[in-house]
Design a protein around this motif. Structure first.
Motif, PDB file in Angstrom:
ATOM      1  N   VAL A 627     -11.082 -19.689  25.952  1.00  0.00           N
ATOM      2  CA  VAL A 627     -11.784 -20.858  25.034  1.00  0.00           C
ATOM      3  C   VAL A 627     -12.951 -21.519  25.959  1.00  0.00           C
ATOM      4  CG1 VAL A 627     -10.111 -21.125  23.415  1.00  0.00           C
ATOM      5  CG2 VAL A 627     -10.075 -22.416  25.300  1.00  0.00           C
ATOM      6  N   ILE A 634     -15.295 -25.741  20.391  1.00  0.00           N
ATOM      7  CA  ILE A 634     -14.707 -24.889  21.139  1.00  0.00           C
ATOM      8  C   ILE A 634     -15.201 -23.259  20.442  1.00  0.00           C
ATOM      9  CG2 ILE A 634     -12.624 -23.835  21.545  1.00  0.00           C
ATOM     10  CD1 ILE A 634     -11.521 -26.923  21.584  1.00  0.00           C
ATOM     11  N   ARG A 635     -15.654 -22.686  21.569  1.00  0.00           N
ATOM     12  CA  ARG A 635     -15.860 -21.168  20.786  1.00  0.00           C
ATOM     13  C   ARG A 635     -14.547 -20.438  21.691  1.00  0.00           C
ATOM     14  NH1 ARG A 635     -19.746 -17.889  19.842  1.00  0.00           N
ATOM     15  NH2 ARG A 635     -21.058 -19.699  19.610  1.00  0.00           N
ATOM     16  N   VAL A 670      -7.321 -20.748  13.057  1.00  0.00           N
ATOM     17  CA  VAL A 670      -8.413 -21.686  13.350  1.00  0.00           C
ATOM     18  C   VAL A 670      -8.706 -22.478  11.808  1.00  0.00           C
ATOM     19  CG1 VAL A 670     -10.918 -21.958  13.619  1.00  0.00           C
ATOM     20  CG2 VAL A 670      -9.443 -20.504  15.106  1.00  0.00           C
ATOM     21  N   ASN A 744      -8.059 -26.457  13.228  1.00  0.00           N
ATOM     22  CA  ASN A 744      -9.274 -26.943  12.938  1.00  0.00           C
ATOM     23  C   ASN A 744      -8.912 -28.572  12.571  1.00  0.00           C
ATOM     24  OD1 ASN A 744      -8.719 -26.745  10.244  1.00  0.00           O
ATOM     25  ND2 ASN A 744     -10.495 -25.488   9.737  1.00  0.00           N
ATOM     26  N   PHE A 749     -14.232 -26.453  16.158  1.00  0.00           N
ATOM     27  CA  PHE A 749     -14.633 -25.207  16.552  1.00  0.00           C
ATOM     28  C   PHE A 749     -15.992 -24.794  16.266  1.00  0.00           C
ATOM     29  CE2 PHE A 749     -10.179 -24.726  16.131  1.00  0.00           C
ATOM     30  CZ  PHE A 749      -9.773 -24.087  17.213  1.00  0.00           C
TER      31      PHE A 749
END
Ligand code: FES
Ligand code: FES
Lengths: 750, 154
Positions: A627, A634-635, A670, A744, A749
């Motif tokens: 991450v 956040i990716r 997510v 999430n 994200f």
């Protein structure tokens, strides 16, 4: 005698599709032959047919549903490997509902072995138990069993067909079968004379098959290589026929709106709908209404225009109430003890960790919404439906219209995703109910996406209470309790369509599957206990990609990560140590993913790794997620996957299943969540029940290992480790442990 | 009242009401079932077609408002000859269930006609409206790069 093309009387009906001018071959009875499902017009073929030789090549009948997992391609390769036919001459079709196509692996998995410790005796027991599936007509695609089930049987089908073809050719040529070779659909004599399979197929079908030996894997030509999928070209040219694409003469289009609270209607007013143009009828469906119209769009508009007063739900009508129902199950004694090594409940010296985890309900949201086409006549019902369980559709639809199962023909098409949802018979039963009102008129029923979301059989929500003890860097105890409704018990007790009653929901029994991902992990922990509390609920739940392991894997592996950090250990090394004496293939996938991700190398600020590991469906899978923090969001940048499937039949397809399964798990982790208000699911379409898109999808690097002694599942195993790997990476990045999905709620994200 | 359309080069007439989404005219009236229904509200991309070469969500396009030639997945290839996008899709074995792939390819073809050498970021931006529940994104991305290279080489 003569080539098959001339034998028009031998036409095989496979569902409603006919394979003309063919000769059938099959694998032989296990104990007693189940009735051959492929009716020839002579009705005399006594084999369980998997292979039909026709003028154009070879047609393989797959009892396994193609949901996108590539099963038809690998199924074909298993037969072709022994039969010696050219890849391009093979056609694969879905089989009709029939006992001959029982799923032995699915049934065998229900035995209470530690799956990863399976030995030869247990493997034999498992196959033997698989015979029971035949008795129960369990023709079901699920549990990642397709290749475990077909691995031997399909090669045997190919080999026995080859041997009888050789014998028939030998008789013609006056040569012993052993003197003959086979290649690309031909029998070849030492002097170069050849006979095609078509030339000798008719005589061959009358020869009693000898017992055959399967070829050594070192000689394989197809298996073990990445083959072009048999369905690829049709799928990229728009020619593939999903059931939503069925077109029949005189067909009408329908849509439904059934109770989102799973009880009946108090009253409804359809006057606004009836005033719309293009409407052909509004039907009272008991628990809802249906509209028949000139096109699907009008039908979908019209069902929404009906004013309906629904009965309240039997289950708690809010998410909070449903979660209380789950939590209350902890107060009762556990129904299932999945594992109990040592004395997990004793006081052990060391540092104690306590944690509670929870996961929400999830929808399947298959890309192709639920649909089925039905044609009812006085004495027959035909159903076209992409499905994972044709025998249950056949019996449920027969019951709906008051027919015998033999009067119901089920045609299984390719499907736009299954993920467990298409094992349910509800949509086919609804289509049958509408069609019965319009004898002689084919009715195509298509659900709106909204109907698909509110009438799902959800992946159950679940809670876990975890207790762990670590001492001197070592795991001492892990004691786990789960509370969730039982998918296995509920789907056995629940009617296909009518509302599920409180009495039916009061299930008794145990359910080790609901502890998957936790009780069956290949770890040596001196005190290791996993127990399950089954939640009696009338909220419909169902199979989902990896079901039990999809939440059990998250609970268990996340907590193992917590224990590693509490013990001051590297999380990867901590897992490897626990698996070291227990299961070598699991150690290897953990080591592999460490090497691939360069695990021990330092990452720059704002970047972190997490590891997740779950053994499920016979295959250990480790994933490392990277991450990256980008402007406060956040990716998920990269995922490395190592999986051991025992024997990698088609590496390209396995890679696709692992990455696809991981993305499915990451999407749920997510953002996946179905919540309830007024007894109805609040989510209705992809804008409020979304999944990862191209821009948020990570890059992948996959390694497939083959150290395990038995072939493992593939289609579901990529999903369970994804959520814990991501959660463990988020902890490494932010120092915050999120124990409730979706993430999430705790992180943002990109 | 009828609506005149050109679909994959054929002149067709629709008897559906002009507010009927093009998707359902294609599927239920013309029997062109390659274009898929996924959401009906322009959030999944399964129904993507071209109108004069531009990618459009046919589920939200009233047939009466269509003001150009329509191309669907059935018309993306040149007879039996697959388009560059389709050839790349086969080479990368992209499809799993395949249900989203007509829309994915129509979107990708339109991207490549606007931008012959898309970066990864360009691909993410152009393809973000096309959902794939099977998770074929890595292969879609690779196939778009392959198709772009093939088109540039002519
Ligand atoms: S069906 Fe048109 S975008 Fe989903
Ligand atoms: S391939 Fe199945 S949804 Fe994309």
């Amino acid at each position: 005698m003569g080539r098959v093309a001339k034998i028009a009387r031998r036409t095989f009906l496979v569902g409603s599709a006919a394979v003309a001018g063919g000769v059938a071959f099959g694998v032989y009875k296990f104990v007693e032959p189940a009735p051959n499902p492929l009716n020839s017009s002579e009705g005399r073929i006594s084999l369980n047919a998997f292979v039909i030789i026709t003028e154009d090549g070879v047609t393989l009948v797959s009892p396994k549903a193609e949901m996108g997992q590539g099963v038809h391609t690998t199924w074909a390769a298993l037969i072709a490997e022994e039969l010696d036919v050219d890849w391009k001459d093979i056609t694969v079709i879905h089989g009709p509902p029939a006992k001959a196509y029982y799923n032995s692996a699915l049934f065998g998995m229900a035995l209470p072995f530690k799956d990863y410790k399976v030995n030869d005796f247990q493997q034999a027991m498992r196959e033997f138990a698989g015979n029971g599936a035949k008795l129960l007509s369990l023709q079901m695609t699920g549990g990642s069993t397709s290749m475990r089930d077909g691995f031997e049987r399909m090669r045997l089908a190919g080999a026995t067909a080859r041997e009888v073809l050789k014998r028939a050719a030998g008789k013609r040529l006056g040569l012993a079968p052993d003197a003959l070779e086979t290649r690309d659909g031909q029998v070849i004599a030492p002097d170069g004379r050849t006979l095609s399979y078509q030339d000798v197929a008719v005589e061959a079908a009358d020869i009693n098959p000898p017992s055959v030996e399967l070829r050594d894997p070192s000689t394989w030509r197809y298996l073990g290589t990445s083959l072009p999928r048999v369905d690829m070209e049709d799928k990229i040219t728009g020619k593939a026929m999903y059931s939503i694409d069925v077109v029949l003469e005189g067909m009408k289009f329908a849509s439904v709106r059934m109770s989102p609270r799973r009880q009946g209607m108090r009253r409804f007013d359809a006057s606004a709908a009836k005033a719309m143009s293009g409407i052909d009828g509004v039907i009272d469906m008991g628990e809802g209404i249906a509209v028949i119209a000139d096109n699907t769009w009008i039908a979908m508009q019209a069902v929404e225009a009906v004013d309906i007063d629904w009965e309240p739900s039997l289950y708690p009508d809010t998410t909070a109430g449903l979660m209380q129902e789950i939590e209350a199950a902890f107060d009762a004694a556990p129904n299932t003890v999945g594992r109990d090594d040592g004395t997990a409940d004793a006081d052990h010296p060391g540092q104690e960790l306590l944690a509670e985890y929870s996961v929400p309900y999830l929808a399947h949201a298959t890309m192709e919404p639920m649909n089925a086409t039905a044609l009812f006549t006085d004495d027959a019902l035909s159903i076209w439906c992409g499905n994972q369980s044709p025998t249950s559709i056949q019996s449920a639809c027969a019951q709906e219209v008051g027919f015998e199962p033999e009067q119901v023909t089920v045609t299984t098409t390719v499907m736009g995703g299954g993920f467990g949802r298409r094992g349910e018979a509800d949509v086919a039963v609804l289509a049958a109910r509408i069609a019965k009102k319009r004898p002689g008129v084919p009715i195509k029923l298509t659900w709106s996406r909204e109907e698909d979301m509110r009438r799902d059989f959800y992946r159950p929500a679940a809670m876990a209470r975890m207790r762990g003890v670590v001492n001197a860097g070592q795991p001492v105890a892990v004691d786990v309790s789960f509370a969730a409704s039982s998918v296995i018990l509920q789907s056995r007790a629940r009617p296909a369509l009518t509302p599920f009653t409180v009495e039916q929901a009061a299930l008794s029994g145990s359910d080790p599957e609901g502890l998957s991902g936790a009780h069956d992990q290949p770890y040596q922990i001196p005190n290791y206990r996993v127990r399950g509390h089954i939640v009696p609920s009338t909220l419909p739940i169902g199979y989902w990609r990896a079901v039990g392991a999809s939440f059990g894997g998250f609970f268990f592996d996340s907590f193992i990560d917590e224990m590693a950090h509490a013990a001051g250990r590297d999380p990867l090394a901590f897992r490897i140590d626990m698996a070291r004496e227990e299961h070598a293939p699991s150690v290897r996938v953990l080591e592999a993913v460490g090497e691939m991700s360069n695990w021990s190398a330092a990452r720059s600020a704002g970047r972190a790794l997490g590891v997740g590991f779950t053994y499920s469906f016979g295959s250990p899978v480790a994933q490392v997620v990277e991450v990256v923090e980008e402007d406060g969001a956040i990716r998920i940048a990269k995922v490395w996957i190592a999986a051991d499937v025992g024997i990698a039949l088609d590496p390209g397809n396995i890679e696709a299943q692992l990455t696809g399964g991981c993305l499915f798990g990451l999407s749920a982790a997510v953002m996946g969540e179905v919540t309830f208000r007024d007894g109805e699911a609040e989510q209705s379409n992809f804008y409020d029940y979304d999944a990862l898109r191209m821009g948020a999808a990570p890059a992948f690097d996959v390694q497939i290992l083959e150290n395990a002694p038995y072939i493992g599942g593939v289609g579901e195993i990529g999903t369970p480790p994804a959520a814990p790997a991501l959660g463990n990476a988020l902890f490494a990045l932010a120092g915050k442990r999120a124990r409730t999905l979706p993430f999430n709620q705790s992180f943002s994200f990109v | 009242m009828t609506v005149k359309l050109v679909v994959n080069g054929d002149a067709l007439e629709s008897a559906s009401a002009p507010d009927t989404p093009l998707l359902w005219v294609l599927r239920d009236e013309f029997g062109l079932t390659g274009t898929k229904f996924g959401c009906g509200v322009a959030v999944c991309g399964a129904c993507t077609v071209h109108v004069d070469g531009e990618a459009m969500r046919s589920c939200q396009l009233p047939v009466g408002d269509v003001d150009g030639a329509v191309t669907t997945i059935e018309g993306l290839s040149d007879g039996e000859t697959l388009s560059a996008v389709q050839t790349a899709w086969v080479a990368h074995q992209v499809a799993q269930c395949g249900y989203c792939q007509a829309g994915q390819q129509m979107q990708a073809a339109s991207l490549l006609s606007d931008n012959p050498q898309p970066t990864d970021a360009d691909i993410s931006a152009a393809m973000n409206g096309n959902l794939c529940r099977c998770g074929t994104y890595p292969r879609i991305r690779a196939a778009i790069h392959t198709a772009a290279a093939a088109l540039r080489e002519g």
